[in-house]
Design a protein around this motif. Structure first.
Motif, PDB file in Angstrom:
ATOM      1  N   LEU A 138      25.127 -14.628   3.850  1.00  0.00           N
ATOM      2  CA  LEU A 138      26.480 -15.182   3.242  1.00  0.00           C
ATOM      3  C   LEU A 138      27.434 -13.878   2.489  1.00  0.00           C
ATOM      4  O   LEU A 138      28.360 -13.671   2.688  1.00  0.00           O
ATOM      5  CB  LEU A 138      26.375 -15.887   1.991  1.00  0.00           C
ATOM      6  CG  LEU A 138      27.380 -16.492   1.395  1.00  0.00           C
ATOM      7  CD1 LEU A 138      28.553 -17.035   2.179  1.00  0.00           C
ATOM      8  CD2 LEU A 138      27.018 -17.629   0.164  1.00  0.00           C
TER       9      LEU A 138
ATOM     10  N   ALA B  60      28.579 -11.613   5.207  1.00  0.00           N
ATOM     11  CA  ALA B  60      29.678 -12.256   5.803  1.00  0.00           C
ATOM     12  C   ALA B  60      31.191 -12.002   4.996  1.00  0.00           C
ATOM     13  O   ALA B  60      32.187 -12.049   5.497  1.00  0.00           O
ATOM     14  CB  ALA B  60      29.478 -13.727   6.273  1.00  0.00           C
TER      15      ALA B  60
ATOM     16  N   LEU C  78      34.840 -17.391   3.548  1.00  0.00           N
ATOM     17  CA  LEU C  78      33.695 -17.467   4.681  1.00  0.00           C
ATOM     18  C   LEU C  78      34.061 -18.089   5.669  1.00  0.00           C
ATOM     19  O   LEU C  78      33.817 -17.715   6.957  1.00  0.00           O
ATOM     20  CB  LEU C  78      32.396 -18.173   4.011  1.00  0.00           C
ATOM     21  CG  LEU C  78      31.233 -18.596   5.196  1.00  0.00           C
ATOM     22  CD1 LEU C  78      30.622 -17.323   5.372  1.00  0.00           C
ATOM     23  CD2 LEU C  78      30.324 -19.411   4.527  1.00  0.00           C
TER      24      LEU C  78
ATOM     25  N   SER D 149      35.483 -15.782   7.973  1.00  0.00           N
ATOM     26  CA  SER D 149      34.591 -14.345   8.376  1.00  0.00           C
ATOM     27  C   SER D 149      34.389 -14.745   9.910  1.00  0.00           C
ATOM     28  O   SER D 149      34.066 -15.673  10.518  1.00  0.00           O
ATOM     29  CB  SER D 149      33.368 -14.605   7.510  1.00  0.00           C
ATOM     30  OG  SER D 149      32.392 -13.572   8.112  1.00  0.00           O
TER      31      SER D 149
ATOM     32  N   ARG E 211      30.617 -16.288  10.136  1.00  0.00           N
ATOM     33  CA  ARG E 211      30.315 -17.415   9.605  1.00  0.00           C
ATOM     34  C   ARG E 211      29.427 -18.436  10.247  1.00  0.00           C
ATOM     35  O   ARG E 211      28.567 -19.125   9.538  1.00  0.00           O
ATOM     36  CB  ARG E 211      31.594 -18.383   9.191  1.00  0.00           C
ATOM     37  CG  ARG E 211      32.390 -18.663  10.535  1.00  0.00           C
ATOM     38  CD  ARG E 211      33.548 -19.419  10.239  1.00  0.00           C
ATOM     39  NE  ARG E 211      34.457 -19.851  11.339  1.00  0.00           N
ATOM     40  CZ  ARG E 211      35.152 -19.102  12.199  1.00  0.00           C
ATOM     41  NH1 ARG E 211      35.301 -17.710  12.026  1.00  0.00           N
ATOM     42  NH2 ARG E 211      35.889 -19.489  13.221  1.00  0.00           N
TER      43      ARG E 211
ATOM     44  N   THR F 149      25.867 -20.311   8.383  1.00  0.00           N
ATOM     45  CA  THR F 149      25.844 -21.637   8.508  1.00  0.00           C
ATOM     46  C   THR F 149      24.143 -22.033   9.231  1.00  0.00           C
ATOM     47  O   THR F 149      23.649 -22.901   8.800  1.00  0.00           O
ATOM     48  CB  THR F 149      26.849 -22.609   9.341  1.00  0.00           C
ATOM     49  OG1 THR F 149      26.907 -21.960  10.588  1.00  0.00           O
ATOM     50  CG2 THR F 149      28.134 -22.258   8.521  1.00  0.00           C
TER      51      THR F 149
END
Length: 461
Positions: free
Chosen positions: A225, A228, A294, A297, A300, A304
């Protein structure tokens, strides 16, 4: 200091390697090339190489970020490209800058003074092209915008063409996420770093937290994260095997190494040096919605998927980021950084900007920020952008760099852009140097996460 691949990567991408320049003027001549080392009134050194069959074009090279203490002059990106350009008759010149670090206020006048010193010694050029790599791309773009009368065109390679304010904002976001999510009980400072000792201690503490987080699925998801938010790709070093498009674990390993390099150098030590010039903190995250960030990005989907695999709530972590105490900027520091290192987008002369798609240090999305500014300023016809399908920061082959020079030269001669498509660039590259790769590809970078330029007055409000 760690000695992992990420640390070596950051060092290799940013430590300047060049021949040392002499502190006083000296000339070393060969039958084919005259070599000159000298010193400017500012204390910066310069170097010039002029072939006997000089074609009348001078290439003014701006080198990348130099943390010091070494501070040599450089007039080309690498020895192989230099040799090929000299064979073609180009004069190659470039300076060190009077200081190391975020030295744009020294770099621009030092480069222009080098251009003047060249003309005094060798005569006026028929054509002058400013070019540079990495931080030198920022210096080159500053010259192109503020001193277009001194050049005919410009070439930025893997440049910080998003400008200074945007760069430091985008450097803040991943470390803010890391501190909030993987080191929540620490009080390490992210901005307003008083000295290098404080910066090093903060970098070491956050690096240790990242290393610890990498040992768990939840920690790895959170590192992804943070990566990203900086658009760090999973494939970002030539030494790495290219991960499959859905090999999220392999992509995260690449990001982990790169994020440690970001923490160890730009996010703290280089920030502290820049803050000392700006007179305070020049970046902020007040008003930032990290869920929306995000969502824009380029990586992303990987985030996830890793959150799902870890059984972790991405929504909860994004909410934690959005609830965390924010960091405000010093308005005077922002004004200094904006005035010295951000761009209007107004191009009076043609510029070609080239980027690798697998760059972790200066992500390819910087090109979206440049295009945004140039388009808003009404200069889009003067800009062309191209992309190479390789990993790493400034890992262009000599063939690719010569193709870029040739393309800009043709634009200056014809008065219009021709041959800027990837297949045309690859043909040029193969012709210029058939021994090294030609990897230009069609590519459209994602939007830059938090752009800031002088063509958009609302930026930062």
């Amino acid at each position: 200091m760690t000695t992992g691949a990420g640390t070596r990567t950051a060092l290799a991408a940013t430590v300047l390697l060049a021949l040392g320049a002499l502190p006083a003027p000296a000339v070393a001549a060969t039958p084919d090339t005259a070599h000159v080392d000298g010193q400017l009134p500012s204390g910066a050194t310069y170097m010039m190489d002029v072939p006997a069959d000089w074609n009348g074009t001078v290439l003014l090279f701006s080198h990348g970020y130099t943390p010091g203490p070494a501070n040599p002059a450089q007039n080309s990106p690498d020895d192989a490209t230099k040799a090929l350009l000299l064979q073609r008759g180009y004069a190659l010149i470039g300076s060190s800058y009077a200081s190391t670090g975020w030295a744009v206020t020294d770099a621009v006048p030092d480069q222009l003074a080098t251009l003047s010193a060249f003309a005094e010694r060798f005569g006026a050029a028929t054509r002058t092209i400013a070019w540079g790599q990495s931080y030198g791309g920022l210096v080159t773009t500053a010259i192109a915008e503020r001193h277009p009368e001194r050049i005919d065109g410009s070439l930025s390679l893997c440049g910080l063409v998003q400008g200074g304010v945007a760069n430091w904002n985008n450097t803040l976001d991943p470390v803010f996420a890391l501190k909030t999510l993987v080191a929540p009980d620490t009080d390490l400072p992210l901005v307003n770093l008083p000295d290098q000792r404080t910066a090093t201690a903060a970098a070491d503490a956050l690096t240790a937290a990242v290393d610890s987080a990498q040992s768990t699925p939840a920690g790895r998801a959170r590192i992804a994260l943070a990566a990203a938010l900086h658009n760090i790709p999973g494939w970002n070093q030539p030494t790495q095997p290219r991960p499959a498009p859905t090999d999220w674990d392999a992509q995260q390993v690449g990001q982990y190494e790169a994020i440690k390099g970001l923490v160890k150098f730009p996010a703290f030590n280089w920030r502290q040096e820049a803050e000392s010039r700006a007179g305070g903190n020049m970046s902020w995250n007040t008003g930032v919605d990290y869920a929306k960030l995000l969502g824009r990005s380029s990586v992303r989907k990987e985030v996830t998927e890793l959150y799902k695999k870890a059984g972790l709530s991405l929504k909860a972590d994004l909410s934690a980021l959005n609830r965390a105490p924010r960091i405000g900027a010093d308005p005077d520091a922002v004004a200094w950084m904006s005035g010295t290192s951000s761009f209007t987008g107004r191009l009076a002369k043609p510029q070609l900007s080239v980027h690798t798609i697998g760059d972790a240090l200066v992500p390819v999305q910087t090109e979206s920020a440049l295009k945004r500014a140039v388009t808003a300023a009404g200069s889009a016809s003067r800009l062309r952008q191209a992309y190479t399908d390789n990993a790493g920061h400034c890992t262009f082959s000599p063939a690719e760099q010569l193709a870029a020079v040739d393309t800009l030269e043709d634009r200056l001669t014809a008065g219009r852009w021709t041959g800027t498509a990837p297949d045309s660039l690859n043909r040029r590259a193969a012709k210029a140097d058939p021994t090294t790769p030609a990897r230009y590809v069609p590519y459209r970078p994602a939007p830059y996460p938090r752009p800031y330029d002088l063509a958009h007055p609302a930026d930062g409000r």
